[in-house]
Scaffold this motif. Structure first.
Motif, PDB file in Angstrom:
ATOM      1  N   ASP A  11      -3.330   1.283   6.511  1.00 53.44           N
ATOM      2  CA  ASP A  11      -3.253   2.125   5.305  1.00 53.44           C
ATOM      3  C   ASP A  11      -2.200   3.235   5.356  1.00 53.44           C
ATOM      4  O   ASP A  11      -2.527   4.401   5.132  1.00 53.44           O
ATOM      5  CB  ASP A  11      -4.648   2.715   5.016  1.00 53.44           C
ATOM      6  CG  ASP A  11      -5.655   1.651   4.641  1.00 53.44           C
ATOM      7  OD1 ASP A  11      -6.128   0.924   5.548  1.00 53.44           O
ATOM      8  OD2 ASP A  11      -5.942   1.520   3.448  1.00 53.44           O
ATOM      9  N   HIS A  13       0.123   3.814   3.128  1.00 54.63           N
ATOM     10  CA  HIS A  13       0.315   4.355   1.763  1.00 54.63           C
ATOM     11  C   HIS A  13       1.680   5.022   1.600  1.00 54.63           C
ATOM     12  O   HIS A  13       1.779   6.176   1.149  1.00 54.63           O
ATOM     13  CB  HIS A  13      -0.810   5.321   1.392  1.00 54.63           C
ATOM     14  CG  HIS A  13      -2.109   4.649   1.075  1.00 54.63           C
ATOM     15  ND1 HIS A  13      -2.591   4.521  -0.200  1.00 54.63           N
ATOM     16  CD2 HIS A  13      -3.022   4.055   1.882  1.00 54.63           C
ATOM     17  CE1 HIS A  13      -3.748   3.865  -0.164  1.00 54.63           C
ATOM     18  NE2 HIS A  13      -4.039   3.579   1.098  1.00 54.63           N
ATOM     19  N   ASP A  53      -2.609  -1.946   2.661  1.00 51.98           N
ATOM     20  CA  ASP A  53      -2.210  -0.734   1.923  1.00 51.98           C
ATOM     21  C   ASP A  53      -0.949  -0.149   2.546  1.00 51.98           C
ATOM     22  O   ASP A  53      -0.899   1.020   2.936  1.00 51.98           O
ATOM     23  CB  ASP A  53      -3.346   0.294   1.850  1.00 51.98           C
ATOM     24  CG  ASP A  53      -4.368  -0.042   0.781  1.00 51.98           C
ATOM     25  OD1 ASP A  53      -4.220  -1.090   0.108  1.00 51.98           O
ATOM     26  OD2 ASP A  53      -5.329   0.738   0.612  1.00 51.98           O
ATOM     27  N   HIS A 198      -8.830   0.120   4.956  1.00 50.41           N
ATOM     28  CA  HIS A 198      -9.345   0.384   3.608  1.00 50.41           C
ATOM     29  C   HIS A 198     -10.164   1.662   3.484  1.00 50.41           C
ATOM     30  O   HIS A 198     -10.020   2.361   2.490  1.00 50.41           O
ATOM     31  CB  HIS A 198     -10.158  -0.812   3.096  1.00 50.41           C
ATOM     32  CG  HIS A 198     -10.604  -0.675   1.675  1.00 50.41           C
ATOM     33  ND1 HIS A 198      -9.713  -0.534   0.629  1.00 50.41           N
ATOM     34  CD2 HIS A 198     -11.854  -0.637   1.108  1.00 50.41           C
ATOM     35  CE1 HIS A 198     -10.392  -0.435  -0.513  1.00 50.41           C
ATOM     36  NE2 HIS A 198     -11.685  -0.476  -0.248  1.00 50.41           N
ATOM     37  N   HIS A 200     -10.154   4.350   5.374  1.00 50.82           N
ATOM     38  CA  HIS A 200      -9.462   5.550   5.872  1.00 50.82           C
ATOM     39  C   HIS A 200     -10.311   6.352   6.852  1.00 50.82           C
ATOM     40  O   HIS A 200     -10.296   7.591   6.833  1.00 50.82           O
ATOM     41  CB  HIS A 200      -9.008   6.435   4.689  1.00 50.82           C
ATOM     42  CG  HIS A 200      -7.898   5.827   3.886  1.00 50.82           C
ATOM     43  ND1 HIS A 200      -6.735   6.492   3.555  1.00 50.82           N
ATOM     44  CD2 HIS A 200      -7.767   4.576   3.354  1.00 50.82           C
ATOM     45  CE1 HIS A 200      -5.951   5.692   2.847  1.00 50.82           C
ATOM     46  NE2 HIS A 200      -6.550   4.524   2.710  1.00 50.82           N
TER      47      HIS A 200
END
Ligand SMILES: [Fe+2]
Length: 299
Positions: A11, A13, A53, A198, A200
Motif C-alpha cells: 500500500d 499509495h 495499492d 489493504h 494499513h
C-alpha cells in the motif's frame, strides 16, 4: 527448499510527484525510505513482494512516479494490484512485472523459481469498489492452479486479507467471502502463508490452516482503533517492513523497524569486539545451551 528471506511491503499509495497524498503525506519519500532500508539490510532479502495499492489514484503520472521510485530497489520485486490500482495502467507502467496480464485482466499468476516458495497471485479486487469478491471463475482458477502445482511450500499473494482483522471500519466494508475459498486452502496444506495488505496495519491471522500475514502501508497507517464508534483517521506512524524467512518446509515472520539507529545499549558481560567469534562457536554447536561469557570466548 533453500533458506530464503522475503521482504513484504504494501500500500504505498503513490501520487504524482511532487504532489502529496491527501495534501498531507509524501508517500513517494516514504516508499523511498522503505526501499533504502531493504537495500541496506544484512542479510539482504532475496525478494520483495508488494501487495497492492501501488498508487492512490490510478493515473499514468502516478504510475510514472511509482516506476521512478521503485528503480532504486536492488532486490527482485513481485507485485500485484489493489483496489486503488488500474490493472492495465499498472501493467503498462511496469513492463518488467511480466507476470501481470497486459490487457487489464485479473492478475492471477504463478511464479515458480528454483529454491523459492511457489508464489501464487490471486486477484480478487472488484474494480471501482473497496471490497473484495471471490467469484466462481476465481475459485476455479485457484483450484486448478493448486491442483497442478507441485506440492512445494506455497505463498499466496492477495491484496485484501481473507479474514476480518478487528479494524472495525475496514471489516464493515468487507462482506464475507465465499466459504469455499477457505475450504480450498484447507485442502492444500502446502499453502503455508497468505500475504496481504489493504488494512494499513500489520495483522496476523489463520485462514484454512494457512497463516495470514498482513503488512502495514509504506505510506501511512490507519489509526489504531478497535472501537467501531471511533471515526477512522490516518496516522503518520513510521512504517515497518515484514520479513518472511522460509526454511525447509516452514516460514517464520518478523517485523523489521524502518530505522536501525534507535538509542541502544549493550548486553551486560558481552564484549562486542569478540562477539563474531562467540557467535561462530555457538552456531557451531560447541556449547549449545550454555550462556557464553567473554571469558569462555577467550579460551
Ligand atoms: Fe491501501
Amino acid at each position: 527448499m533453500a533458506s530464503k528471506l522475503i521482504a513484504h511491503i504494501s500500500d504505498p499509495h503513490i501520487v504524482e510527484h511532487p504532489k502529496l497524498c491527501y495534501d498531507k503525506v509524501d508517500t513517494r519519500a516514504n516508499l523511498a525510505c522503505v526501499l533504502a532500508r531493504i537495500n541496506s539490510m544484512q542479510p539482504k532479502p532475496d525478494l520483495v513482494v508488494l501487495t497492492g495499492d501501488l498508487v492512490d489514484e490510478p493515473t499514468a503520472a502516478a504510475y510514472e512516479t511509482l516506476r521512478e521510485t521503485l528503480a532504486c530497489l536492488s532486490v527482485p520485486l513481485i507485485l500485484l494490484p489493489g483496489n486503488h490500482d488500474d490493472r492495465e495502467l499498472l501493467a503498462e507502467s511496469l513492463p518488467d512485472q511480466v507476470h501481470l496480464p497486459r490487457g487489464g485482466e485479473k492478475a492471477h499468476f504463478i511464479i515458480d523459481r528454483p529454491d523459492t516458495p511457489l508464489i501464487v497471485g490471486f486477484d480478487i479486487v472488484v474494480p471501482g469498489s473497496e471490497h473484495a469478491h471471490v467469484g466462481e471463475e476465481d475459485l476455479a482458477w485457484l483450484a486448478r492452479a493448486l491442483r497442478r502445482l507441485p506440492p512445494r511450500p506455497t505463498m499466496l499473494m492477495i491484496h485484501h486479507p481473507p479474514v476480518h482483522t478487528g479494524l472495525a471500519f475496514m471489516d464493515a466494508m468487507q462482506p464475507a467471502l465465499d466459504p469455499r475459498f477457505e475450504s480450498l486452502i484447507a485442502r492444500h496444506r502446502e499453502v503455508k502463508l497468505i500475504v496481504c495488505g489493504h488494512v494499513h496495519r500489520a495483522v496476523d491471522a489463520m485462514f484454512g490452516g494457512a497463516r495470514v500475514a498482513v503488512a502495514g502501508s509504506t505510506g501511512f497507517q490507519f489509526e489504531f482503533a478497535l472501537d467501531p464508534d471511533k471515526p477512522p483517521r490516518f496516522s503518520l506512524e513510521t512504517p515497518s517492513i515484514r520479513l518472511h524467512h522460509w526454511s525447509g518446509d516452514g516460514v517464520t515472520s518478523l517485523v523489521a523497524p524502518l530505522a536501525d539507529n534507535w538509542p541502544s545499549f549493550g548486553f551486560p558481560g558481552v564484549d562486542e569486539a569478540t562477539w563474531p567469534e562467540m557467535m561462530r562457536r555457538m552456531r557451531g554447536g560447541a556449547s549449545r545451551g550454555e550462556v557464553y561469557t567473554p571469558e569462555v570466548a577467550a579460551d
